[in-house]
Design a protein around this motif. Structure first.
Motif, PDB file in Angstrom:
ATOM      1  N   UNK A  43      -3.270 -16.621   9.698  1.00 18.40           N
ATOM      2  CA  UNK A  43      -4.236 -15.414   9.359  1.00 18.40           C
ATOM      3  C   UNK A  43      -4.176 -14.568  10.533  1.00 18.40           C
ATOM      4  N   UNK A  85      -4.363  -0.558  13.674  1.00 19.89           N
ATOM      5  CA  UNK A  85      -5.305  -0.859  12.704  1.00 19.89           C
ATOM      6  C   UNK A  85      -4.963  -1.322  11.566  1.00 19.89           C
ATOM      7  N   UNK A  86      -3.799  -0.334  11.145  1.00 18.67           N
ATOM      8  CA  UNK A  86      -3.004  -0.770   9.795  1.00 18.67           C
ATOM      9  C   UNK A  86      -1.861  -1.930   9.937  1.00 18.67           C
ATOM     10  N   UNK A 113      -2.382  -4.808   8.918  1.00 17.26           N
ATOM     11  CA  UNK A 113      -2.508  -5.573   7.767  1.00 17.26           C
ATOM     12  C   UNK A 113      -1.599  -5.290   6.769  1.00 17.26           C
ATOM     13  N   UNK A 114      -0.853  -4.050   6.873  1.00 15.45           N
ATOM     14  CA  UNK A 114       0.208  -3.897   5.900  1.00 15.45           C
ATOM     15  C   UNK A 114       1.644  -4.217   6.109  1.00 15.45           C
ATOM     16  N   UNK A 153       2.265  -7.359   8.054  1.00 18.29           N
ATOM     17  CA  UNK A 153       2.558  -8.763   8.139  1.00 18.29           C
ATOM     18  C   UNK A 153       2.419  -9.198   6.974  1.00 18.29           C
ATOM     19  N   UNK A 170       1.632 -12.438   6.449  1.00 17.18           N
ATOM     20  CA  UNK A 170       0.695 -13.404   6.196  1.00 17.18           C
ATOM     21  C   UNK A 170      -0.597 -12.941   5.882  1.00 17.18           C
ATOM     22  N   UNK A 171      -1.634 -13.632   5.395  1.00 20.17           N
ATOM     23  CA  UNK A 171      -3.088 -13.098   5.175  1.00 20.17           C
ATOM     24  C   UNK A 171      -3.614 -12.313   6.355  1.00 20.17           C
ATOM     25  N   UNK A 172      -4.246 -11.129   6.112  1.00 20.15           N
ATOM     26  CA  UNK A 172      -4.820 -10.309   7.188  1.00 20.15           C
ATOM     27  C   UNK A 172      -6.230  -9.952   7.050  1.00 20.15           C
ATOM     28  N   UNK A 173      -6.624  -9.637   8.013  1.00 14.83           N
ATOM     29  CA  UNK A 173      -8.101  -9.215   8.274  1.00 14.83           C
ATOM     30  C   UNK A 173      -8.326  -8.005   8.882  1.00 14.83           C
ATOM     31  N   UNK A 174      -9.041  -6.858   8.543  1.00 12.79           N
ATOM     32  CA  UNK A 174      -9.009  -5.679   9.438  1.00 12.79           C
ATOM     33  C   UNK A 174     -10.498  -5.980   9.869  1.00 12.79           C
ATOM     34  N   UNK A 175     -10.675  -5.848  11.408  1.00  8.97           N
ATOM     35  CA  UNK A 175     -12.078  -6.020  11.995  1.00  8.97           C
ATOM     36  C   UNK A 175     -12.407  -4.696  12.364  1.00  8.97           C
ATOM     37  N   UNK A 176     -13.712  -4.733  12.793  1.00  6.22           N
ATOM     38  CA  UNK A 176     -14.505  -3.603  13.339  1.00  6.22           C
ATOM     39  C   UNK A 176     -13.930  -3.443  14.790  1.00  6.22           C
ATOM     40  N   UNK A 178     -14.210 -12.083  14.873  1.00  6.24           N
ATOM     41  CA  UNK A 178     -13.730 -12.562  13.598  1.00  6.24           C
ATOM     42  C   UNK A 178     -12.847 -13.579  13.508  1.00  6.24           C
ATOM     43  N   UNK A 222     -13.066 -17.185  11.394  1.00  5.96           N
ATOM     44  CA  UNK A 222     -11.700 -17.547  10.408  1.00  5.96           C
ATOM     45  C   UNK A 222     -11.605 -19.302  11.073  1.00  5.96           C
TER      46      UNK A 222
END
Lengths: 351, 254, 68
Positions: free
Chosen positions: B45, B54-55, B57-58, B60, B62-68, B75, B79
């Motif tokens: 993750x 910032x982007x 997540x698009x 990789x 694997x599962x991705x999380x965008x954090x503040x 974060x 996880x």
């Protein structure tokens, strides 16, 4: 059992697996209890470096698909609002406890209800909402914790238990019901795709306005659904009441005593107590105040919930206000005096 | 003939939004190659920051999380504590790691969280148009230090891995660069080591990668590599500042 | 025997591949633009390629596949 400890125990029974918090009075027992008990249930307790970090750990745990919680008190909640907005924007469920104290700023550490506006309107930037429960007894705190986890999961959003220093520190007998922990499937969770699905993304960033609007409107539909289905309130002696008091949390307990005292004097007073502050039980309030000539809102603030009361009844009846703030709890005698004052005016007007 | 080099599976087919010659892309690829080689895409993750990546997540698979902004280590902690057997990494820039998120970075290290931070240092805030970063060099001209960073006014750059190497919870603190082929290979080795640490539950691992920002530096991509070597490396020396199996050492030595 | 294939659609014409190639097999085109308007990298000396993958190692956009 102490209110704060009951909250913590109820969370464990509701299947809370992770707690992330930062020390602040008057909610410390919640964290202390969980620090002791949560690891024994295979859960994780982490004392974070800040309120901000704590709420973001919640964000991570929630994204991973587990039930998680944080707890704080007024100034700490202000710090958490960034993370709460992100939780809303990424559609992540969690439970947040606010054992309110006096404000603004550092304020004081005595009970208060001055975070009503923040809880119902301003827990984060953007078009976001948080379910808010306002229990008024240790037993009800226990009951709403489970509801909060269930609704949060069902609607993919944060839920807050808005207590106050009085409820948190109060000791009362309590019974933990056989909770029905709704097993909600979380196909959206970022818990490793294991080669069996596309990668999941937990995100609140949408650079294209039309896409962002669509996501907000989709969420708003869920908000409307909650408003339609999940309001809770208690009406006490409201059916024939000429004066309906509206109060929540610890203040409602004081008002109940005042209502009983006024009934003994032949005054037809009743109490309407919202249990959910968002969504606000508007229909229930309209029904409860149908025979009332006037309403009286009592709060430990300078008057915040009164705005929702006026909105709910569409300002069709006068709404009076009585409040103490800064950590002072109104007494039944003070509230009774207000009831008598208002009913005397009503009599003079010959209504 | 057989294929000896291609896009790793852990990178999606999306075209990266980074400017031409920005070395973020190389660092993305190295992380993805390590994920591929360890066969852990389904168990990983990633947490992306606010900033140029910032982007991510698009990018990789694997599962991705965008954090503040700055909160990625918190974060990631959430996880990892929920899923201790999964691999969790953050991918963060200098503003994220060493300005707005300093507390989250330092305390994740202090707790010895079994996570990996891939820290991209390009001495500037790229996404917002080239303002002074916590790693901006003395004298460096940025949008908010138009006459060069004046240490009397703006203070000094933070040497992140040196600082984190002083913490007991840190297992690996290393600085690498992606300016040359040998350095890129070394960078990959270090990222692999960080992920291996996580597998062994060895503690907190941070790999700082010196990276370029041709656009905000106002240079060609090739000239930017030269600036990295001539100006950044003397201030930010490459090397391994700490390499120690924190958690298992405790048990092993007892 | 070695060769590279450049995915022109992904190429941003940054030139880091050409800069890295020890045999000067790659040059930035002076005329061929891709859909994004970038002058793309071209494999101009296929015969000199040794398949070392240094170009691909430095390419930030994963444009290059190397065969050997």
């Amino acid at each position: 059992m102490k209110g704060n400890e009951a909250l913590a125990e109820a969370a464990i029974r509701a299947g809370c697996k992770c707690f992330f918090g930062y020390p602040i009075t008057p909610q410390t027992e919640v964290a202390a209890y969980l620090a002791k008990k949560l690891p024994k249930t295979g859960g994780q307790f982490v004392q974070a470096e800040s309120e901000v970090a704590a709420i973001n750990m919640v964000y991570g745990a929630s994204a991973a698909g587990v039930r998680c919680m944080t707890s704080s008190s007024s100034p700490g909640i202000s710090l958490k609002t960034e993370g709460i907005s992100y939780l809303c924007g990424a559609d992540l469920p969690c439970v947040i406890i606010n054992v309110q104290r006096g404000g603004p700023g550092l304020g004081g550490i005595q009970p208060s209800q001055a975070d009503y506006f923040q809880a119902t309107r301003a827990l984060g930037h953007g078009d976001s909402r948080v379910i808010v429960y306002a229990p008024n007894s240790v037993q009800e705190m226990v009951n709403v914790v489970n509801n909060a986890f269930n609704l949060a999961d069902e609607y993919r959003m944060p839920a807050m238990i808005l207590a106050d220093g009085l409820l948190g520190q109060m000791m009362e007998p309590v019974e933990f019901p056989e909770t029905e922990t709704a097993e909600v499937k979380k196909p959206w969770a970022t818990n490793g795709h294991g080669g069996s699905r596309e990668h999941n993304i937990v995100n609140s960033l949408y650079l294209k306005p039309d896409v962002l609007e669509k996501s907000i409107l989709e969420r708003d539909k869920r908000y409307k659904d909650i408003e339609a289905k999940h309001t809770t309130a208690e009406s006490f002696l409201c059916d024939d009441a000429e004066l309906v008091i509206v109060a929540y949390g610890a203040t409602a307990r004081v008002c109940k005593s005042a209502v009983n005292a006024s009934r003994a004097k032949g005054i037809k007073a009743g109490l309407f107590r919202p249990v959910t502050l968002w969504p606000y039980p508007k229909k229930e309030l309209v029904a409860a105040s149908s025979n009332a000539k006037t309403l009286l809102t009592v709060e430990m603030s300078t008057g915040q919930m009164i705005e929702d009361v006026k909105l709910a009844i569409e300002c069709k009846k006068p709404v009076e206000f009585y409040g103490r703030t800064g950590g002072i709890i109104p007494t039944p005698a003070e509230v009774l005096a207000q009831i008598e004052k208002i009913t005397k005016t009503l009599d003079m007007e010959g209504v | 003939m057989s294929v000896v080099f291609e896009k790793p599976h852990a990178l999606t087919d999306a075209v990266l939004h980074y400017c031409p010659g920005c070395t973020h892309g190389i660092i993305h690829r190295l992380v993805a190659e390590v994920i591929d080689e360890m066969g852990i895409e389904g168990d990983t993750i990633g947490v992306c920051p606010v900033g140029c990546s910032v982007m991510a997540y698009d990018y990789f698979n694997c599962d991705m999380i965008e954090a503040a902004h700055g909160r990625a280590p918190a974060v990631a902690t959430g996880v990892k504590r929920s899923l201790p057997d999964k691999f969790v990494f953050t991918y963060q820039g200098d503003g994220d790691v060493a300005a707005i998120g300093t507390a989250e970075t330092v305390h994740a290290a202090a707790r010895g969280e079994n996570i990996v931070i891939v820290f991209v240092n390009n001495t500037t805030y790229g996404m917002t148009g080239g303002q002074m970063a916590p790693t901006t060099l003395p004298g460096q001209v940025t949008q908010t230090t138009p006459f060069g960073r004046d240490t009397a006014v703006n203070g000094y750059p933070i040497r992140v891995v040196e600082m984190l190497s002083t913490l007991s919870g840190t297992a690996l603190a290393a600085r690498v660069a992606v300016d040359t082929v040998p350095h890129v290979r070394e960078a990959k080795k270090m990222i692999r080591k960080a992920f291996e640490n996580q597998k062994n539950k060895a503690g907190f691992s941070v790999v700082e990668v010196l990276s370029t920002c041709p656009t905000n530096w106002g240079m060609s991509p090739v000239a930017a590599l030269k600036r990295l070597q001539d100006e950044m490396m003397p201030y930010y020396p490459l090397g391994v500042y700490k390499d120690e199996d924190i958690h298992n050492k405790k048990e092993g030595n007892s | 025997m070695a060769k590279i294939e450049i995915n022109f659609g992904r190429c941003k014409g940054c030139g880091l591949c050409a800069n890295a190639c020890p045999k000067a097999c790659i040059e930035l085109s002076k005329s061929t633009r891709n859909n994004k308007g970038y002058l793309v990298a071209e494999f101009v000396k296929p015969d000199a390629c040794i398949g070392c993958a240094m170009c691909a190692t430095m390419c930030p956009d994963c444009c290059i596949t190397v065969e050997r």
